[in-house]
Motif scaffolding. Structure first.
Motif, PDB file in Angstrom:
ATOM      1  N   LEU A  39       0.835  -1.192   0.000  1.00 50.91           N
ATOM      2  CA  LEU A  39       0.000   0.000   0.000  1.00 50.91           C
ATOM      3  C   LEU A  39       0.877   1.251   0.000  1.00 50.91           C
ATOM      4  O   LEU A  39       2.053   1.214   0.394  1.00 50.91           O
ATOM      5  CB  LEU A  39      -0.919  -0.004   1.216  1.00 50.91           C
ATOM      6  N   PRO A  40       0.312   2.388  -0.458  1.00 51.48           N
ATOM      7  CA  PRO A  40       1.134   3.595  -0.609  1.00 51.48           C
ATOM      8  C   PRO A  40       1.846   4.036   0.667  1.00 51.48           C
ATOM      9  O   PRO A  40       2.953   4.570   0.593  1.00 51.48           O
ATOM     10  CB  PRO A  40       0.120   4.650  -1.067  1.00 51.48           C
ATOM     11  N   ASN A  41       1.229   3.842   1.824  1.00 48.53           N
ATOM     12  CA  ASN A  41       1.858   4.324   3.051  1.00 48.53           C
ATOM     13  C   ASN A  41       2.853   3.328   3.647  1.00 48.53           C
ATOM     14  O   ASN A  41       3.425   3.594   4.701  1.00 48.53           O
ATOM     15  CB  ASN A  41       0.788   4.679   4.095  1.00 48.53           C
ATOM     16  N   TRP A  42       3.076   2.203   2.971  1.00 53.48           N
ATOM     17  CA  TRP A  42       4.023   1.218   3.488  1.00 53.48           C
ATOM     18  C   TRP A  42       5.471   1.601   3.201  1.00 53.48           C
ATOM     19  O   TRP A  42       6.365   1.287   3.966  1.00 53.48           O
ATOM     20  CB  TRP A  42       3.755  -0.164   2.899  1.00 53.48           C
ATOM     21  N   GLY A  43       5.712   2.221   2.049  1.00 51.62           N
ATOM     22  CA  GLY A  43       7.074   2.563   1.681  1.00 51.62           C
ATOM     23  C   GLY A  43       7.948   1.367   1.381  1.00 51.62           C
ATOM     24  O   GLY A  43       9.169   1.411   1.535  1.00 51.62           O
ATOM     25  N   VAL A  44       7.340   0.267   0.933  1.00 49.84           N
ATOM     26  CA  VAL A  44       8.073  -0.971   0.642  1.00 49.84           C
ATOM     27  C   VAL A  44       8.150  -1.149  -0.877  1.00 49.84           C
ATOM     28  O   VAL A  44       7.127  -1.165  -1.555  1.00 49.84           O
ATOM     29  CB  VAL A  44       7.381  -2.187   1.284  1.00 49.84           C
ATOM     30  N   ASN A  45       9.360  -1.286  -1.395  1.00 47.27           N
ATOM     31  CA  ASN A  45       9.533  -1.369  -2.846  1.00 47.27           C
ATOM     32  C   ASN A  45      10.231  -2.650  -3.291  1.00 47.27           C
ATOM     33  O   ASN A  45      10.801  -2.711  -4.363  1.00 47.27           O
ATOM     34  CB  ASN A  45      10.346  -0.161  -3.337  1.00 47.27           C
ATOM     35  N   ASP A  46      10.194  -3.674  -2.463  1.00 43.82           N
ATOM     36  CA  ASP A  46      10.863  -4.927  -2.776  1.00 43.82           C
ATOM     37  C   ASP A  46      10.161  -5.608  -3.945  1.00 43.82           C
ATOM     38  O   ASP A  46       9.003  -6.032  -3.849  1.00 43.82           O
ATOM     39  CB  ASP A  46      10.845  -5.825  -1.539  1.00 43.82           C
ATOM     40  N   ALA A  47      10.858  -5.724  -5.069  1.00 44.14           N
ATOM     41  CA  ALA A  47      10.264  -6.278  -6.288  1.00 44.14           C
ATOM     42  C   ALA A  47       9.894  -7.749  -6.150  1.00 44.14           C
ATOM     43  O   ALA A  47       9.115  -8.270  -6.950  1.00 44.14           O
ATOM     44  CB  ALA A  47      11.238  -6.103  -7.454  1.00 44.14           C
ATOM     45  N   ARG A  48      10.405  -8.428  -5.141  1.00 45.59           N
ATOM     46  CA  ARG A  48      10.099  -9.857  -4.957  1.00 45.59           C
ATOM     47  C   ARG A  48       8.661 -10.078  -4.519  1.00 45.59           C
ATOM     48  O   ARG A  48       8.169 -11.201  -4.604  1.00 45.59           O
ATOM     49  CB  ARG A  48      11.035 -10.447  -3.906  1.00 45.59           C
ATOM     50  N   PHE A  49       7.983  -9.037  -4.082  1.00 45.79           N
ATOM     51  CA  PHE A  49       6.650  -9.200  -3.519  1.00 45.79           C
ATOM     52  C   PHE A  49       5.626  -8.325  -4.240  1.00 45.79           C
ATOM     53  O   PHE A  49       4.787  -7.698  -3.614  1.00 45.79           O
ATOM     54  CB  PHE A  49       6.696  -8.909  -2.012  1.00 45.79           C
ATOM     55  N   ARG A  50       5.723  -8.326  -5.551  1.00 40.35           N
ATOM     56  CA  ARG A  50       4.772  -7.606  -6.390  1.00 40.35           C
ATOM     57  C   ARG A  50       4.146  -8.591  -7.380  1.00 40.35           C
ATOM     58  O   ARG A  50       4.644  -8.784  -8.499  1.00 40.35           O
ATOM     59  CB  ARG A  50       5.450  -6.454  -7.123  1.00 40.35           C
ATOM     60  N   PRO A  51       3.059  -9.247  -6.978  1.00 37.90           N
ATOM     61  CA  PRO A  51       2.471 -10.312  -7.807  1.00 37.90           C
ATOM     62  C   PRO A  51       2.062  -9.858  -9.200  1.00 37.90           C
ATOM     63  O   PRO A  51       2.144 -10.651 -10.147  1.00 37.90           O
ATOM     64  CB  PRO A  51       1.251 -10.761  -6.993  1.00 37.90           C
ATOM     65  N   ALA A  52       1.625  -8.618  -9.351  1.00 35.24           N
ATOM     66  CA  ALA A  52       1.172  -8.158 -10.665  1.00 35.24           C
ATOM     67  C   ALA A  52       2.295  -8.235 -11.694  1.00 35.24           C
ATOM     68  O   ALA A  52       2.055  -8.552 -12.868  1.00 35.24           O
ATOM     69  CB  ALA A  52       0.631  -6.731 -10.568  1.00 35.24           C
ATOM     70  N   GLU A  53       3.504  -7.951 -11.268  1.00 36.70           N
ATOM     71  CA  GLU A  53       4.627  -7.985 -12.203  1.00 36.70           C
ATOM     72  C   GLU A  53       4.908  -9.411 -12.677  1.00 36.70           C
ATOM     73  O   GLU A  53       5.427  -9.611 -13.769  1.00 36.70           O
ATOM     74  CB  GLU A  53       5.864  -7.371 -11.550  1.00 36.70           C
ATOM     75  N   VAL A  54       4.559 -10.394 -11.847  1.00 41.64           N
ATOM     76  CA  VAL A  54       4.786 -11.789 -12.218  1.00 41.64           C
ATOM     77  C   VAL A  54       3.698 -12.271 -13.176  1.00 41.64           C
ATOM     78  O   VAL A  54       4.001 -12.853 -14.226  1.00 41.64           O
ATOM     79  CB  VAL A  54       4.844 -12.682 -10.965  1.00 41.64           C
TER      80      VAL A  54
END
Length: 512
Positions: free
Chosen positions: A418-433
């Motif tokens: 979510l926007p307020n998390w500030g987490v950008n780890d690409a390993r946990f972005r299911p849409a990209e997979v």
């Protein structure tokens, strides 16, 4: 007459408050727009939170001086993200003179803790902390980079242009030097939550029911909340509505986490995940094996069965009791799976913070290996079923697709940080997979009464899946809320759970 002191946040100045201030004054209040000193000095030289606190204190003193012997007016300090730090510091220096502090889309403030936490990007926070440069500046974002600093939902193109054109560097001293408080009693507090950032009253109440220490500290008299359906900059996206909320906050209105005179939240004991499961299932015992619990159907010893591993959401504070594998919702799903002839599995994992997805992923991987090694489990027929905040944990499994993983499922999932998390780890972005295709079957249970921020992550995931040709099956529960299994015991909700289970069992080739 109430006098509002409006303190800007990261990269911004008095300009962001102008429309809100005008509305406040049209309602008979007065508004003072603070221009923090670090924004006016060359290269932010010498600027830190103490200097910003001093300026807010000067504003309070100037209001009192202007009273010229008349009754002193009521003062309300309003801080947006970083701006709440100098607001709290000023209230601490002038005990008894501030009627209320309003936090606009920002977390509580503590003595000795620097404002670095208001920087939402985890990687940037870590770099700044490691560098320790308190004399430099942080350059303001480019126009297309503002979403990394908070949800831009609700901002018009013109407002985004204005935010960009008038942005100023943020002195690093304001972020890295800690706020020091004297310990004076602080005034009542109101939090303005911005739903499109991912902060909602429902989320606050859920964290309170988890036993989150920060939320417990907010369950006190005098602390209230409002929720706005907008992003991180409500003073630009809905300035009139924000002004109405500020006036209501000054009057002591808003929702409290308290429900009775004893200071207890009566809803804690009946939070959705602790309420009875919506289906009648067999009261079979669990088998506890370390961090996992197994619910085994009859006959599994003679003929190994497929297994479904149910993955709880979160973040769940460390030490919360009961732990997720003892929640009725998780137990209900595991027993229901066993009733349908497969091994149901629950586990506890370490998703204790939004930065803890790597640890939770490792826990899940180890748990799955333990399940597959059980002789009563058919190791070649496994499904993983995720709930709520565990949605990002689907990404590694979608990417790897081991042959024994027959299906993934997810109920009301959060499918991106979510926007307020500030987490950008690409390993946990299911849409990209799923956008790349070639992923396992996916059953997604979507609720109609979802928060807008979470619904947006689901919509993005489904759009990416369609673009990549990924096999996603959606089961809709139009009238249901998040965590509906304990909250919605209607026939339509029960039917949705049965349908979702049937689809998962179909991918495990279990006869229906």
């Amino acid at each position: 007459m109430t006098e509002f002191v409006l303190v800007p946040g990261l990269f911004t100045g008095p300009h962001v408050w102008r429309e809100t201030a005008a509305r406040l004054e049209s309602e008979g209040a007065r508004a003072h727009l603070v221009d923090l000193p670090g924004r006016r000095s060359e290269n932010g030289a010498g600027a830190d939170v103490a200097a910003d606190v001093a300026l807010v204190v000067e504003t309070i003193d100037a209001i009192d001086a202007a009273a010229d012997g008349r009754d002193l007016p009521e003062i309300v300090l309003v801080g947006h993200d970083y701006g709440v730090h100098p607001a709290v510091g000023a209230a601490d220096r002038r005990p008894g003179r501030v009627a209320r502090i309003v936090h606009v889309d920002t977390a509580p403030v503590s003595d000795g803790v620097p404002a670095l936490a208001t920087v939402p990007d985890q990687e940037l926070r870590e770099r700044l902390a490691a560098a320790g440069d308190t004399g430099g500046e942080l350059a303001p974002p480019a126009r297309d980079a503002w979403p990394r600093w908070g949800s831009t939902a609700g901002l018009s193109g013109a407002a985004l242009d204005r935010l960009t054109d008038l942005a100023v560097p943020q002195p690093l001293g304001t972020l890295l030097r800690p706020l020091r408080l004297t310990g004076a009693e602080l005034p009542p507090t109101t939090g303005v939550l911005c739903a499109e950032s991912g902060a909602t009253l429902a989320t606050v109440r859920m964290l309170l029911s988890f036993g989150d220490p920060m939320m417990k500290a907010l369950a006190r008299p005098g602390i209230t909340f409002f929720e706005l359906p907008t992003g991180h900059w409500p003073m630009l996206s809905c300035p009139d509505r924000l002004a109405e909320v500020l006036l209501a906050a000054a009057a002591g209105d808003g929702e409290s986490l308290l429900d009775d005179a004893d200071g207890a939240d009566a809803r804690t004991a009946t939070a959705g995940y602790l309420r009875p499961f919506l289906l009648d299932v067999t009261e079979r015992p669990r088998e506890r094996r370390g961090t996992i619990d197994l619910y085994v159907p009859e006959g599994a010893v003679e003929a190994p069965r497929p297994a479904i591993v149910f993955v709880h959401g979160g973040p769940v504070p460390e030490g919360a009791e009961p732990t997720p594998r003892d929640w009725p919702t998780l137990i209900g799903y595991a027993r229901y799976a066993a009733d349908r002839g497969v091994v149901g599995v629950t586990l506890d994992h370490r998703l204790h913070a939004v930065t803890a997805y790597p640890a939770a992923a490792a826990d899940l991987e180890a748990a799955v290996a333990r399940v597959r090694a059980d002789p009563r489990v058919d190791a070649d027929r496994i499904a993983l079923w995720f709930l709520s905040g565990s949605g990002p944990l689907t990404a590694p499994w979608l990417s790897a697709r081991p042959p024994w993983l027959r299906c993934l499922a997810a109920n009301y999932p959060i499918m991106a940080p979510l926007p307020n998390w500030g987490v950008n780890d690409a390993r946990f972005r299911p849409a990209e997979v799923v956008a790349r295709g070639g992923t396992p079957p996916f059953v997604l249970v979507r609720v109609g009464q979802e928060t807008s921020a979470i619904a947006a992550t689901v919509a993005g995931f489904l759009a990416a899946a369609e673009a990549g040709g990924a096999p996603v099956e959606v089961v809709d529960v139009p009238a249901a809320p998040h965590a509906f299994e304990g909250l919605d015991h209607t026939d339509s909700a029960r039917d949705a759970v049965r349908e979702a289970m049937g689809r998962v069992l179909g991918h495990l080739t279990v006869p229906q």
